[in-house]
Design a protein around this motif. Sequence first.
Motif, mmCIF file in Angstrom:
data_model
loop_
_atom_site.group_PDB
_atom_site.id
_atom_site.type_symbol
_atom_site.label_atom_id
_atom_site.label_comp_id
_atom_site.label_asym_id
_atom_site.label_seq_id
_atom_site.Cartn_x
_atom_site.Cartn_y
_atom_site.Cartn_z
ATOM 1 N N PHE A 254 130.952 20.016 67.618
ATOM 2 C CA PHE A 254 130.224 19.138 66.702
ATOM 3 C C PHE A 254 129.983 19.786 65.347
ATOM 4 O O PHE A 254 129.469 19.136 64.434
ATOM 5 C CB PHE A 254 128.906 18.689 67.324
ATOM 6 C CG PHE A 254 129.064 17.571 68.318
ATOM 7 C CD1 PHE A 254 129.211 16.262 67.890
ATOM 8 C CD2 PHE A 254 129.115 17.826 69.668
ATOM 9 C CE1 PHE A 254 129.382 15.238 68.793
ATOM 10 C CE2 PHE A 254 129.287 16.817 70.590
ATOM 11 C CZ PHE A 254 129.422 15.514 70.148
ATOM 12 N N VAL A 259 134.656 15.446 64.081
ATOM 13 C CA VAL A 259 134.117 15.106 65.398
ATOM 14 C C VAL A 259 132.797 14.360 65.256
ATOM 15 O O VAL A 259 132.552 13.358 65.932
ATOM 16 C CB VAL A 259 133.943 16.379 66.252
ATOM 17 C CG1 VAL A 259 133.237 16.045 67.567
ATOM 18 C CG2 VAL A 259 135.293 17.017 66.538
ATOM 19 N N ARG A 260 131.944 14.833 64.352
ATOM 20 C CA ARG A 260 130.655 14.162 64.132
ATOM 21 C C ARG A 260 130.856 12.753 63.599
ATOM 22 O O ARG A 260 130.203 11.795 64.047
ATOM 23 C CB ARG A 260 129.791 14.969 63.160
ATOM 24 C CG ARG A 260 129.404 16.365 63.646
ATOM 25 C CD ARG A 260 128.266 16.921 62.801
ATOM 26 N NE ARG A 260 128.582 16.949 61.377
ATOM 27 C CZ ARG A 260 129.180 17.967 60.756
ATOM 28 N NH1 ARG A 260 129.543 19.041 61.456
ATOM 29 N NH2 ARG A 260 129.412 17.928 59.452
ATOM 30 N N SER A 263 132.452 10.411 66.323
ATOM 31 C CA SER A 263 131.480 10.128 67.385
ATOM 32 C C SER A 263 130.429 9.128 66.915
ATOM 33 O O SER A 263 130.081 8.188 67.629
ATOM 34 C CB SER A 263 130.818 11.422 67.857
ATOM 35 O OG SER A 263 131.759 12.313 68.404
ATOM 36 N N THR A 266 132.086 5.706 66.451
ATOM 37 C CA THR A 266 132.402 5.121 67.749
ATOM 38 C C THR A 266 131.163 4.527 68.407
ATOM 39 O O THR A 266 131.218 3.458 69.014
ATOM 40 C CB THR A 266 133.032 6.183 68.667
ATOM 41 O OG1 THR A 266 134.268 6.626 68.090
ATOM 42 C CG2 THR A 266 133.311 5.607 70.041
ATOM 43 N N PHE A 267 130.032 5.226 68.302
ATOM 44 C CA PHE A 267 128.781 4.703 68.865
ATOM 45 C C PHE A 267 128.465 3.324 68.292
ATOM 46 O O PHE A 267 128.179 2.373 69.033
ATOM 47 C CB PHE A 267 127.638 5.676 68.571
ATOM 48 C CG PHE A 267 126.277 5.157 68.965
ATOM 49 C CD1 PHE A 267 125.800 5.356 70.240
ATOM 50 C CD2 PHE A 267 125.492 4.469 68.052
ATOM 51 C CE1 PHE A 267 124.553 4.858 70.617
ATOM 52 C CE2 PHE A 267 124.242 3.972 68.406
ATOM 53 C CZ PHE A 267 123.771 4.174 69.692
ATOM 54 N N THR A 375 139.938 5.477 66.643
ATOM 55 C CA THR A 375 138.902 6.474 66.944
ATOM 56 C C THR A 375 139.347 7.401 68.064
ATOM 57 O O THR A 375 139.061 8.607 68.026
ATOM 58 C CB THR A 375 137.577 5.800 67.338
ATOM 59 O OG1 THR A 375 137.796 4.890 68.426
ATOM 60 C CG2 THR A 375 136.972 5.055 66.164
ATOM 61 N N ALA A 379 139.803 11.370 67.374
ATOM 62 C CA ALA A 379 138.720 12.147 67.972
ATOM 63 C C ALA A 379 139.153 13.543 68.378
ATOM 64 O O ALA A 379 138.313 14.444 68.481
ATOM 65 C CB ALA A 379 138.160 11.412 69.191
ATOM 66 N N ILE A 394 134.029 13.116 75.014
ATOM 67 C CA ILE A 394 132.822 12.950 74.201
ATOM 68 C C ILE A 394 132.887 11.642 73.423
ATOM 69 O O ILE A 394 131.895 10.918 73.290
ATOM 70 C CB ILE A 394 132.659 14.144 73.242
ATOM 71 C CG1 ILE A 394 132.277 15.412 74.030
ATOM 72 C CG2 ILE A 394 131.610 13.848 72.184
ATOM 73 C CD1 ILE A 394 130.927 15.346 74.703
ATOM 74 N N ASN A 395 134.076 11.320 72.916
ATOM 75 C CA ASN A 395 134.239 10.061 72.193
ATOM 76 C C ASN A 395 134.038 8.865 73.130
ATOM 77 O O ASN A 395 133.408 7.870 72.754
ATOM 78 C CB ASN A 395 135.632 10.006 71.567
ATOM 79 C CG ASN A 395 135.821 8.789 70.680
ATOM 80 O OD1 ASN A 395 135.168 8.658 69.650
ATOM 81 N ND2 ASN A 395 136.696 7.888 71.086
ATOM 82 N N ALA A 398 130.347 8.501 73.704
ATOM 83 C CA ALA A 398 129.692 7.855 72.559
ATOM 84 C C ALA A 398 129.905 6.347 72.614
ATOM 85 O O ALA A 398 128.988 5.561 72.316
ATOM 86 C CB ALA A 398 130.244 8.416 71.253
#
Length: 462
Positions: A254, A259-260, A263, A266-267, A375, A379, A394-395, A398
């Motif tokens: 992160f 990546v941040r 993520s 994507t959220f 995404t 990612a 992680i993606n 999210a």
Amino acid sequence: MPTTRSIGTVIVAMALIEALSGITQGYINPILPALGPVLKINDSTINGIFLLSQVGFAVLTPIISRMGDSFGYRPVLRGSILVVAVGVFLMAMFPTLWTIMIGVVLLTSVVGFIPLMMGILRTASPSHMRIGVSSMIAMLMVTVGTGGLLAGVVGMNTPTKGFWVAVPFAVAALVLVVLMPDVDTPTHERLAIVPLLACSLGLIGFVTAISMGPDWGWTDVRTIGSGLLGLALLAVWIRWDSTQRRTFVNLAMFQIRQVRVISGATFFFGFASISYISSNAIFLYSDSNKAGYGFGLSSLQIASLFLIVSLTSFLASMLTTRLLRQVGERITLVGAGLMLCLAFAAMALLHQSLPGYCVGLALFGIGLGIYQASTRALAVEGVEPALTATAAGINELALSVGIAVGAAVVKLLSSAFLSGGDITSHGFVAIWTTLAAAALVAALIATRYTRPVLASTAEVSA
């Protein structure tokens, strides 16, 4: 390293394996509500089964992804497909309340398919990464829609027969997994048990709270208790994996800006898209003479109409690789957010006519397909190859959490605008406005994206 021709074969096999994921995610929604009279279960139990599915998706996403990086993508993929196949056959052959509950949990292992296959693809041929991801997402999008339609047709008279829809796809996936190339470079790093348990139990508590909050009540002791306990455990997980040498998930990734950004986007993409699907069914099912909106469609007609979303998202996913190459990553991501925002605006303005509403659904499908493919591909481009599946997981996490939070907000708005037990037209306007705002936030976050230095020329030129 596979040849170009064999890579094409691998990508086709991956897309067909992902079809199992799409079918199993698409056929549950129309089957479960129809099982009430058959298995003598009430709405509360059905909601509990849906909750099991949501929790399973959230918990298994980081676990399976991390196992892929540690123990090899191909063996973990084989295990995941086998677990899903067991769930498919269990529900089809022995449809009881308990077997369905167990089967639904087993089916959530599909969350590992894309991260694991991305790990295989990135190791075998990084230059085919984006087209491979686009192909898998395109198959996912079209089979989610057709899965619900097929289950509705097959189970029209006997709902439990709808479970047989996934059987041939499970058999095909078990056969096709042998085509995956043996290119694994596992780290053989053991999973740290303490942060794994903290992350898993924390996700269970948090997802349970936001999923059941609208039904239990946001001030209910069960909602507050599970939510606070979940957040506390997630804080323990983050603290451990940020400070200890042996970790469950390498949170140092992160520190990478890409990546941040991905993520976060994507959220909000998940918040603004998948969380609306159940409300879409309610809107289409409602009778305009009674509710003041809707078109009085049957469940089968709704499933058929949802093919608009499936087909447009399929086409958009297939075109995403070209968009990333020709207009750039940032514009593609921002465009996906703006397309979703425009889709909800169209629904709000044109919802009085079925053709007008279908325009909104088509725009919704385009935005859905573009962000789902872009995404996921982006990612992993900023992380080391050994962390490919973990970054992809992680993606996915999210996305799952964004969907759960979005669904909770939609339920909250639905409850706030009730008249005679039904959502009012103002309630739908509030939902469309909120989801459009979430899509706009996703687009704004996407403006911060820059191509990572770590991404090789091969990865971004395909």
